[in-house]
Motif scaffolding. Structure first.
Motif, PDB file in Angstrom:
ATOM      1  N   HIS B 125       0.786  -1.223   0.000  1.00 52.32           N
ATOM      2  CA  HIS B 125       0.000   0.000   0.000  1.00 52.32           C
ATOM      3  C   HIS B 125       0.824   1.282   0.000  1.00 52.32           C
ATOM      4  CE1 HIS B 125      -3.078  -2.946   1.228  1.00 52.32           C
ATOM      5  NE2 HIS B 125      -3.820  -2.202   0.445  1.00 52.32           N
ATOM      6  N   CYS B 126       2.135   1.150  -0.087  1.00 47.07           N
ATOM      7  CA  CYS B 126       2.972   2.360  -0.080  1.00 47.07           C
ATOM      8  C   CYS B 126       3.064   2.913  -1.501  1.00 47.07           C
ATOM      9  CB  CYS B 126       4.365   2.048   0.462  1.00 47.07           C
ATOM     10  SG  CYS B 126       5.410   3.517   0.547  1.00 47.07           S
ATOM     11  N   THR B 127       2.255   3.917  -1.786  1.00 47.55           N
ATOM     12  CA  THR B 127       2.254   4.455  -3.149  1.00 47.55           C
ATOM     13  C   THR B 127       3.513   5.273  -3.442  1.00 47.55           C
ATOM     14  OG1 THR B 127       0.914   6.280  -2.331  1.00 47.55           O
ATOM     15  CG2 THR B 127      -0.242   4.531  -3.518  1.00 47.55           C
ATOM     16  N   ALA B 128       4.220   5.675  -2.398  1.00 46.28           N
ATOM     17  CA  ALA B 128       5.478   6.399  -2.605  1.00 46.28           C
ATOM     18  C   ALA B 128       6.593   5.435  -3.014  1.00 46.28           C
ATOM     19  CB  ALA B 128       5.873   7.133  -1.327  1.00 46.28           C
ATOM     20  N   GLY B 129       6.332   4.150  -2.879  1.00 45.64           N
ATOM     21  CA  GLY B 129       7.361   3.160  -3.191  1.00 45.64           C
ATOM     22  C   GLY B 129       8.520   3.205  -2.205  1.00 45.64           C
TER      23      GLY B 129
END
Lengths: 104, 150, 622
Positions: B125-129
């Motif tokens: 769920h980490c869209t920042a990667g």
């Protein structure tokens, strides 16, 4: 004086990429001059741009359809989605392409 | 071994990882039940730092555990927790030098990262990667070996 | 405790006059009728205040509510809604801040709080899970928002507490003082910070670790949440534009269509827009991308000025609205000046929009000879003079000399000055206008005019007209568009999710998407018609609040400039909204809303919406 469409085999328009559209498509400047052969429509211009900048397609289309949150304006006038083939262009026109949905 | 790594330059401090971690493990949302915690020490909260279990090869939590409920599993290549053996003493949380273990405020068992069985929800769920699951060894043990510190 | 998920089921009542703090149940019946933040704020403010209450007096209340999505896994829903009667407009005001404060409040066990009365000495509210107390804030009085926040963290010995705080401007009751939340975010609009200051309440600090939030239908919630995450990952605006530039890309987009407010809206094309573009801001200011609680979009930017007079200055954002108000509207072409101005506003606690619009008004008065350099204490308030903007701002936040005058906001300044300045006092109902053109969108003309807040861009939204799907040059059907869009924005502020994801959920009219979200997370059994009624109920209740205060059709208007002066140049040249057009739209809109020709909700409308239990006949008759 604006040239009419009949004088040449092509017209020349300016395209400005706003929002984050310029990022990653290999453009140096945000504004580019593009020569367009017939038909002189916005639809054709998009096709030409896609050929000129192959990475642009991924930025403006999803499953070969223009993104619903894309904003295209000709000389400051927003063009209704779905009417790009009817929008005629002429030399000197300024086309702005941006994403919608930002601005507070 | 597999470990969770956080690139703090990319981390935006949104704490989506915390919400999903708690939700995935406890079925409720509460960052204090998360195994991963984002600390924002900058006065404008601009410098998020993640605290998460580093799956030590020689874990202090296991050393402190009086019952063997926590141990490094050679087979799984991570620190595993067995709830059945836990006596809720909290020694593990006190012993972890990284602050990676906290105690469940109701169940009194350690909140210990289990890598979600191999597909961590925080990574997903980490869209920042910023959060990734990496195949990397324990660098501390490598350094200690090289400089012969036992 | 309520049977619905997503709620704590209780809120705090803090009486500052008596120093008494109590817990109250959030009744199921109220939840079913008003759902969350915006709805609950409107309900309690209407019910618990009386007509004519002094916004800065003991009897006004400051109400805070979260929405049921806050503190769940639902993305981008961190908002805390703050409600009060506004010192700027004299009407209903709601303003929403992101950050982590709203979620922390729920993890402490409360859906919201009602702050009433007035303390004799400066205090702050300390919420430590279920333990709540008033603490002395004398040593923080006069301190900046950052100083106060850092000091309170030290005092309670926890670096991760979440704090809403006012700065010196709020203490001095600058009419557009804001409440700063978590250092980065603001409940910016309408002077809620002045209300807090009038109560001698310096801050609200929260430590929330003990309360867990559930969702009702995990399977459905997961499905909806995952689909939004996927959209965030693939949508170019949310995955690319916002994390890279925040909302600042609007500057050039608006300029190139000729609708960028410039020099107090004398024109809508800024010749120096390039200099304050998203690219310039990224190059000169932005250092790192940040985000609010549980928000995968990431639109916030930490800034550090890299060179020049303000080198080393650290601030957050500025976002588009600030680039407009303190940039193009004041003729400023230097991102560093905008950042410095943004810093002053955040540290002293004032709304960047109202501040910028107020200063732009003063600049126009100066250039027209209505205010002299002497009256402005030697400040040469010409458009484009960055030093003047900073100097004037510093006077405003100190409320000293001419700053006291500017701290009143554009409406009162123009009333005091006269000389035709009302025409270019850029506000609606007293609230200064946000950065989206009135003249450039007929729908926004109507939307701003009927907004219960006034000049807010968060009720009617400009984006559907911007897209070309609705012709911004025509008044045709705009009454319906305002109804449809405001039904989604009021639900957005009620649930509450952020405007950054409203595109994913739907901007024009409520749909099953809205219904599915709230039913899945909370366990309601609403159908679409019921949700539409709730949206209409909340908007009408806000409206009734304003009517009770004496507002009516005469207040549903726009600044004279936009009704008489066409945009003088650029792609939108010639556009304006003459009074006849506004009147035509108003007539149609009132009819659609079930209001009389004076904009007063009809008795049958009140009854149909189930508002007759709190809205009395006499409230609507002046």
């Amino acid at each position: 004086m604006k040239e009419t469409n009949d004088h040449k085999d092509y017209i020349e328009v300016t395209v400005e990429f706003l929002s984050s559209l310029k990022e990653g498509i290999g453009l140096k400047d945000r504004k580019v001059k593009v020569q367009l052969t017939k038909p002189y429509t916005l639809q054709h211009l998009i096709e030409v741009l896609e050929k000129l900048y192959p990475k642009l397609q991924n930025k403006i289309k999803d499953s070969n359809k223009l993104l619903p949150y894309l904003l295209i304006a000709v000389n400051g006038y927003e063009v209704m989605p779905g009417t790009l083939d009817k929008k005629e262009l002429s030399t000197g026109d300024e086309i702005m392409i941006s994403y919608l949905g930002v601005g507070g | 071994m597999k470990r969770i790594k956080v690139n703090e330059t990319k981390c935006a401090g949104c704490r989506v990882c915390e919400s999903f971690c708690a939700y995935n493990h406890e079925k409720v949302i509460n960052p204090s039940l998360s195994r991963i915690t984002i600390i924002n020490p900058g006065i404008l909260e601009q410098k998020p730092i993640a605290v998460v279990c580093r799956q030590c090869e020689k874990p202090k939590c296991a050393e402190a555990c009086p019952t063997g409920a926590l141990k490094f599993s050679d087979e799984k290549q991570m620190v595993v927790f067995n709830e059945n053996e836990c006596i809720n003493c909290g020694a593990c949380a006190k012993a972890c030098p990284y602050g990676a273990i906290t105690m469940h405020f109701e169940k009194r068992i350690p909140l210990k990262c289990d890598l979600c069985g191999g597909d961590p929800t925080c990574v997903k769920h980490c869209t920042a990667g910023a959060i990734t699951l990496e195949e990397i060894p324990d660098e501390i043990e490598i350094k200690k070996k090289r400089f012969e510190i036992s | 405790m309520t049977k619905y998920s997503g709620y704590c089921g209780k809120f705090l009542r803090v009486n500052l006059s008596k120093g008494i703090i109590t817990e109250e149940e959030l009744p199921g019946k109220v939840i079913e009728k008003y759902i969350g933040a915006n709805g609950l704020g409107a309900y309690y403010l209407y019910k618990e205040t009386e007509k004519g209450v002094d916004p800065l007096g003991e009897n006004n209340k400051l109400i805070l509510f979260t929405g049921p999505l806050t503190g769940t896994i639902f993305p981008s829903s961190p908002k805390i809604g703050i409600f009060s009667k506004s010192p700027l407009t004299g009407g209903f005001m709601d303003s929403y801040a992101g950050g982590h404060f709203g979620a922390e409040l729920k993890f402490a066990g409360y859906d919201g709080m009602i702050v009433e009365g007035k303390s004799e000495k400066p205090v702050y509210i300390w919420i430590n899970n279920g333990e709540v107390e008033l603490r002395d804030a004398a040593e923080y009085w006069g301190k900046s928002t950052t100083e106060t926040r850092e000091a309170i963290k030290k005092e309670v010995n926890d670096d991760l507490i979440r704090i809403a705080v006012i700065g010196p401007a709020g203490e001095k009751m600058v009419h557009y003082a804001c409440i700063m939340v978590d250092g980065t975010h603001a409940a910016g609009r309408g002077g809620l910070g002045a209300v807090m200051g009038s109560k001698k309440l310096k801050a609200i600090a929260i430590r929330g670790t003990k309360n867990s939030i559930k969702v009702a239908d995990e399977e459905k919630t997961n499905e909806i949440v995952e689909s939004i995450f996927e959209e965030v990952r693939t949508n170019k605006v949310m995955s690319e534009t916002l994390p890279t530039f925040g909302t600042t890309t609007a500057t050039l987009a608006n300029n190139s269509t000729g609708i960028l407010g410039t020099r107090n809206w004398q024109t809508e094309v800024f010749e120096n827009a390039e200099d304050i573009s998203h690219i310039a801001l990224k190059e000169q200011l932005f250092e790192k991308t940040l985000s609010c609680f549980q928000c995968p979009v990431r639109c916030v930017h930490y800034c550090k000025i890299k060179e020049g007079e303000y080198k080393g200055l650290e601030t957050m954002k500025p976002q588009y609205e600030t680039v407009y108000s303190l940039g193009s509207l004041c003729g400023i072409n230097d991102p560093k000046v905008i950042a410095k101005a943004n810093y002053i506003c955040n540290e002293a606690g004032i709304d960047t929009i109202s501040a910028g619009v107020s200063i732009a008004f003063v600049m126009e008065c100066f250039e027209k000879g209505i205010l002299t350099e002497k009256e402005l204490e030697g400040i040469e308030a010409r458009f484009g003079n960055g030093k003047a903007v900073i100097a004037l701002l510093e006077k405003v936040v100190a409320k000293e000399g001419i700053g006291e005058f500017i701290s009143l906001g554009t409406k009162r300044m123009s009333e005091k000055l006269g000389k035709g300045t009302e025409k270019f006092a850029i506000h609606v109902k007293g609230l200064e206008l946000a950065g989206h053109s009135i003249r450039g969108y007929k729908g926004m003309s109507l939307g701003y005019a009927v907004s219960n807040r006034g000049g807010s861009h968060q009720d009617m939204r400009h984006i559907p007209e911007r897209s070309g799907q609705f012709d911004r040059r025509s008044i045709e059907g705009k009454e319906q568009l305002v109804v449809d869009i405001t039904s989604t924005t009021v639900i957005r502020d009620t649930f509450t999710y952020c405007a950054m994801v409203e595109g994913v959920i739907g901007r024009v009219g409520l749909t099953e998407k809205h219904v599915n979200i709230i039913n899945a997370v909370c366990g309601f059994d609403f159908d679409l018609e019921e949700l539409k009624t709730i949206a209409t109920r909340i908007l009408n209740l806000e409206r009734c609040f304003n009517i009770r205060e004496g507002m009516d059709r005469k207040d549903d208007t726009i600044p004279g400039r936009f009704m008489t002066e066409p945009i003088p140049e650029g792609p939108s040249k010639g556009m304006y909204t003459p009074k006849e057009e506004l009147d035509e739209m108003l007539d149609k809109f009132y009819k659609l809303r079930g209001w009389d020709e004076n904009g007063i909700p009809l008795q049958e409308t009140i009854k149909e919406l189930g508002l007759d239990d709190i809205v009395k006949d006499k409230d609507l008759r002046s």
